[in-house]
Design an enzyme around this catalytic site. Structure first.
Site, short mmCIF file in Angstrom:
data_model
loop_
_atom_site.label_atom_id
_atom_site.label_comp_id
_atom_site.label_asym_id
_atom_site.label_seq_id
_atom_site.Cartn_x
_atom_site.Cartn_y
_atom_site.Cartn_z
N ASP A 34 0.83 -1.20 0.00
CA ASP A 34 0.00 0.00 0.00
C ASP A 34 0.87 1.25 0.00
O ASP A 34 0.58 2.23 -0.67
CB ASP A 34 -0.90 0.04 1.25
CG ASP A 34 -1.97 -1.03 1.19
OD1 ASP A 34 -1.99 -1.79 0.19
OD2 ASP A 34 -2.79 -1.10 2.13
N ASP A 38 0.79 4.21 -2.65
CA ASP A 38 0.53 5.59 -2.22
C ASP A 38 1.60 6.54 -2.74
O ASP A 38 1.31 7.67 -3.13
CB ASP A 38 0.49 5.69 -0.69
CG ASP A 38 -0.87 5.28 -0.15
OD1 ASP A 38 -1.81 5.20 -0.97
OD2 ASP A 38 -0.98 5.02 1.06
N SER A 83 -36.70 -6.25 -11.56
CA SER A 83 -36.50 -6.98 -10.31
C SER A 83 -36.32 -8.47 -10.62
O SER A 83 -36.49 -8.90 -11.76
CB SER A 83 -37.69 -6.77 -9.39
OG SER A 83 -38.88 -6.83 -10.12
N GLU A 113 -24.45 -17.08 -9.03
CA GLU A 113 -23.57 -16.13 -8.35
C GLU A 113 -24.20 -15.72 -7.02
O GLU A 113 -25.42 -15.63 -6.91
CB GLU A 113 -23.31 -14.90 -9.22
CG GLU A 113 -24.56 -14.24 -9.78
CD GLU A 113 -24.23 -13.26 -10.90
OE1 GLU A 113 -23.65 -12.23 -10.59
OE2 GLU A 113 -24.56 -13.56 -12.07
N LYS A 115 -25.74 -13.65 -4.08
CA LYS A 115 -26.51 -12.41 -4.11
C LYS A 115 -26.03 -11.53 -2.96
O LYS A 115 -26.32 -11.79 -1.80
CB LYS A 115 -28.00 -12.71 -3.97
CG LYS A 115 -28.85 -11.51 -4.22
CD LYS A 115 -30.31 -11.90 -4.29
CE LYS A 115 -31.18 -10.70 -4.65
NZ LYS A 115 -30.98 -9.56 -3.77
N ASP A 117 -25.80 -8.46 -0.45
CA ASP A 117 -26.78 -7.57 0.15
C ASP A 117 -26.27 -6.15 0.06
O ASP A 117 -25.56 -5.67 0.93
CB ASP A 117 -26.94 -7.98 1.62
CG ASP A 117 -28.35 -7.77 2.10
OD1 ASP A 117 -29.19 -7.38 1.27
OD2 ASP A 117 -28.59 -8.00 3.29
N ARG A 136 -30.82 2.42 -8.57
CA ARG A 136 -31.95 1.74 -9.20
C ARG A 136 -33.22 2.58 -9.12
O ARG A 136 -34.00 2.64 -10.05
CB ARG A 136 -32.17 0.39 -8.51
CG ARG A 136 -33.31 -0.39 -9.11
CD ARG A 136 -33.41 -1.77 -8.47
NE ARG A 136 -34.45 -2.51 -9.13
CZ ARG A 136 -35.75 -2.35 -8.89
NH1 ARG A 136 -36.14 -1.47 -8.01
NH2 ARG A 136 -36.64 -3.05 -9.54
N GLU A 175 -23.56 -4.31 -7.88
CA GLU A 175 -24.00 -4.03 -6.52
C GLU A 175 -22.93 -3.26 -5.77
O GLU A 175 -21.77 -3.67 -5.73
CB GLU A 175 -24.26 -5.38 -5.83
CG GLU A 175 -25.16 -5.35 -4.65
CD GLU A 175 -26.64 -5.42 -5.02
OE1 GLU A 175 -26.98 -5.45 -6.22
OE2 GLU A 175 -27.45 -5.43 -4.08
N TYR A 227 -22.20 -7.34 -12.15
CA TYR A 227 -22.84 -8.60 -12.54
C TYR A 227 -23.50 -8.59 -13.91
O TYR A 227 -23.96 -9.61 -14.37
CB TYR A 227 -23.83 -9.09 -11.49
CG TYR A 227 -24.89 -8.09 -11.06
CD1 TYR A 227 -25.86 -7.64 -11.94
CD2 TYR A 227 -24.92 -7.63 -9.74
CE1 TYR A 227 -26.82 -6.75 -11.53
CE2 TYR A 227 -25.89 -6.73 -9.33
CZ TYR A 227 -26.84 -6.29 -10.23
OH TYR A 227 -27.79 -5.40 -9.82
N LYS A 313 -33.18 -17.72 -2.13
CA LYS A 313 -32.79 -17.07 -0.88
C LYS A 313 -32.48 -18.08 0.21
O LYS A 313 -33.11 -19.13 0.30
CB LYS A 313 -33.94 -16.16 -0.40
CG LYS A 313 -34.25 -14.99 -1.34
CD LYS A 313 -33.17 -13.94 -1.25
CE LYS A 313 -33.54 -12.65 -1.94
NZ LYS A 313 -34.52 -11.84 -1.24
N CYS A 407 -62.49 0.85 16.78
CA CYS A 407 -61.14 1.28 16.38
C CYS A 407 -60.36 1.72 17.61
O CYS A 407 -60.84 2.53 18.40
CB CYS A 407 -61.25 2.43 15.39
SG CYS A 407 -59.69 3.24 15.05
N CYS A 410 -59.90 5.81 17.18
CA CYS A 410 -60.97 6.81 17.20
C CYS A 410 -62.28 6.26 17.77
O CYS A 410 -63.28 6.97 17.83
CB CYS A 410 -61.20 7.37 15.81
SG CYS A 410 -61.98 6.20 14.70
N CYS A 425 -61.32 0.25 10.19
CA CYS A 425 -62.01 1.29 10.94
C CYS A 425 -63.04 1.90 9.99
O CYS A 425 -62.72 2.21 8.85
CB CYS A 425 -61.01 2.35 11.40
SG CYS A 425 -61.82 3.82 12.06
N CYS A 430 -60.59 8.76 10.28
CA CYS A 430 -59.91 8.35 11.51
C CYS A 430 -58.54 9.01 11.59
O CYS A 430 -57.80 9.03 10.63
CB CYS A 430 -59.76 6.83 11.50
SG CYS A 430 -58.80 6.20 12.89
ZN LIG Z 1 -60.48 4.84 13.68
#
Ligand SMILES: [Zn+2]
Length: 664
Positions: A34, A38, A83, A113, A115, A117, A136, A175, A227, A313, A407, A410, A425, A430
């Site tokens: 490094d 640098d 998606s 591959e 996925k 997060d 996106r 990603e 990807y 998943k 409710c 209310c 309700c 409300c």
């Molecule tokens: Zn209500």
């Protein structure tokens, strides 16, 4: 060193630094320390200071630059960022295979591959230079985050293209993510400073990319895993895409695997499940894609997702705890949602003290009582939910859960429409509903009023400054300044962002209204099909139901909404307050804009759904019956009575080839 020598040295230094960036970030095989790297960068920086005429945007010294932004510009994606459908089991995977096998005779192999997060972004290179990066967003429109993306070292500022083979424009997707180490470090720092920490690495990555000051983003040490190449480079498989990505300067995935069948896919999935905790970043599953790109394209789309790709998943994490109470929340549409109050427990890395029970039918199905020991699960960003009651652990002191007659907010009577599982309700105004409506109205995918969060809305309601959404646009600086937490600057900032939000697309406007059952995608479909609020207001239930994905229940809900004088009043009040609805202009990509199509008979090269998808993608509408309003009837083999009707009315008839020529 004279000027020419300096120019030469600068070029060589840049190439050398890029070479070592590639070794370090793409191949994980640094050849120099490094410190040495640098010092190369320092030398380059000094030379550039001496000869500023040689500074170019793609110089490695120019990653962090420019002044902070006031806000992000919107970017329309050239190709939507679609998606991916989820799968959770071997059964889901087999079902998927069965569905796609019916649509193709080809021998299928699958590219797998991990996925990651993180946050999907799209990078645009022109003449090999990175010119734009966008989030996106809603898939169609994202935010321009170029300045921040430039700070990510694993992204090349210039594509490797020694033989000059790449087209002028190349679009790359991938990603942006944060490693576990950096995430832990960041959260520790934030909590030391008394600031809010991030719940998960995806939020941390998204929060870091959405910094207005690129210098802050640079400090977050984000990474990028490519990807996909959106631009057609004539590659024939997804595996080739990954190889190409690596060649042109990207890190393009670890633990990639080409599988010849689903047994191999599932084995690989299990393998990754075992090692995922040891990886330096979080993954939540495996993306499985039909490797042959010709077949992949031929498979087309289902809804908003391509058919040839699936995200398998990892199972959610589960733990047990005790249900201490059940409370009822009133949502935006007045729906009553029972929520379990739990003895706090850690699951999937976060402390959970509440879990949704969805509705009262679910309570009955689970047989859950207050005091029960339950299994809860949580996966990724999903709200924790109760999956099972351990009835053997009951003591007999557990209490039944009843549907409230009134409710909880209310005190109005509770009603249940026959066609639904939900209770509501009955009070259309409300307080809770109104408040939720307002939260929804200003939210990111609706009016996106930055700086107007739930807490401030609550305050504004309590002070009597706003009653409905239109009142927001009548607020003045003077209204806000006397409130807690509002310094003068904050007040002018909020007024400015309210003013900025006044101009809005039709789709967002429709979504913001909070019509029951109308989510973002439905709002987009409505905007595309009706192209003005006036047209939508006048639409009959039948007309509404003709739109793909809109069933009779949704159509009725939309229709009913516009029948209520209170809603029309609100819309008129909004327009009077200066809200301007912008309607997408006709463009080349919208070559069927405003055109009505009817399909009849069987097409040999497309399924009916694929044909519809194409028509809509180009801005056209598909109806089920031929009328004088029909512009084109597309006729396949064995057409029905619509063909005769089209001939009678003199509507333009297209055979399959003519239609394919149009959409080519
Ligand atoms: Zn209500």
């Amino acid at each position: 060193m004279d000027k020419n020598q300096a120019k030469d040295r600068i070029a060589k230094l840049r190439a050398e630094i890029e070479h070592h960036r590639y070794l370090y970030h793409v191949l994980d095989a640094p050849e120099i320390s490094d410190g040495a790297l640098d010092s190369l960068k320092n030398e380059l920086e000094n030379l550039e200071k001496q000869y500023p005429e040689f500074i170019t945007e793609d110089s490695p010294t120019q990653r962090v630059g420019g002044s902070p932004l006031a806000k992000f510009k919107k970017v329309k994606h050239d190709k939507p960022m679609l998606s991916i459908n989820d799968a959770f089991s071997r059964q889901d995977l087999d079902d998927w295979f069965e569905r796609i096998s019916k649509l193709t005779q080809a021998n299928l192999d699958f590219f797998c591959e991990p996925k990651i997060d993180g946050l999907a972004v799209s990078l645009r290179y022109e003449n090999n230079k990175l010119v734009r990066a966008a989030t996106r967003g809603d898939g169609l429109v994202g935010e321009d985050v170029t300045m921040n993306i430039r700070t990510i070292e694993s992204i090349p500022l210039r594509l490797h293209d020694e033989k000059n083979q790449l087209p002028q424009v190349v679009e790359i997707r991938g990603e942006v993510y944060m490693t576990k180490n950096v995430f832990d470090k960041l959260n520790k720092e934030l909590s030391k400073q008394g600031e809010k920490t991030f719940a998960n690495p995806r939020n941390a990555a998204a929060g870091s990319i959405r910094q207005l000051d690129p210098r802050l983003t640079a400090k977050r040490e984000l990474k990028f895993m490519a990807y996909d190449i959106v631009t057609d480079l004539g590659l024939d498989s997804h595996q080739a895409v990954h190889e190409k990505l690596k060649q042109i300067g990207f890190r393009a995935g670890d633990y990639l695997k080409l599988c010849k069948d689903l047994d191999e896919v599932f084995a690989w999935f299990n393998e990754l499940k075992k090692i995922r905790n040891k990886l330096p970043y979080w993954i939540d599953g495996v993306v499985v894609m039909v490797n042959n790109l010709a077949v992949f394209n031929q498979l087309g789309f289902t809804g908003k997702a391509p058919r040839g790709i699936l995200a398998l998943k990892f199972p959610a994490e589960q733990v047990t705890t005790i249900v201490e109470n059940v409370i009822v929340q009133v949502g935006r549409t007045g729906v009553l949602t029972p929520v379990a109050v739990l003895r706090p427990v850690t699951v999937a890395g976060t402390i959970v003290s509440r879990a949704t029970l969805h509705n009262f039918a679910e309570i009955e199905r689970l047989g859950i009582k207050i005091g029960d020991t339950v299994i809860i699960q949580k996966a990724g960003d999903i709200i924790p939910e109760v999956v099972q009651v351990i009835k053997n652990l009951r003591t007999g002191k557990e209490k039944n859960i009843k549907v409230p007659k009134r409710c909880p907010v209310c005190n109005s009577p509770v009603v249940k429409p026959e066609s639904e599982v939900n209770f509501y309700c009955s009070n259309k105004s409300c307080f809770a509903m109104q408040r939720e409506q307002l939260y929804h109205f200003v939210s990111k995918n609706a009016f996106n009023i930055v700086g107007l969060g739930p807490k401030i809305i609550d305050q504004l309601i309590e002070e009597g400054l706003i009653e409905d959404a239109a009142d927001i646009f009548a607020l003045t600086k003077g209204d806000l300044e006397p409130l807690d937490r509002f310094a003068e600057k904050a007040a002018s900032n909020l007024i400015a962002s309210i003013n900025q939000a006044k101009k809005i697309s039709l789709a967002r406007f429709i979504y913001a209204l909070g019509i029951r059952h109308v989510g973002e995608q439905t709002a987009i479909a409505l905007a595309e099909n009706f192209s003005s609020l006036e047209n939508l207001r006048k639409a009959s239930q039948e007309k509404l139901a003709e739109i793909n994905d809109i069933g009779p229940v949704v159509a009725k809900s939309i229709y009913d909404y516009f029948q209520q004088p209170k809603n029309i009043k609100l819309i008129e009040k909004l327009l009077a307050a200066g809200v301007v609805i912008s309607v997408a202009k006709k463009s080349k990509q919208n070559k069927f804009f405003g055109k009505n199509f009817v399909l009849t008979g069987t097409l040999s090269s497309l399924t009916r759904d694929q044909a519809k998808e194409y028509i809509r993608r180009f801005g056209g509408r598909v109806s089920s019956s031929v009328s004088r309003q029909t512009d084109y009837v597309v006729v396949g083999s064995e057409p029905g009575s619509k063909y005769a009707q089209a001939k009678k009315l003199g509507v333009k008839i297209l055979n399959e080839k003519e239609f394919l020529d149009l959409i080519k």
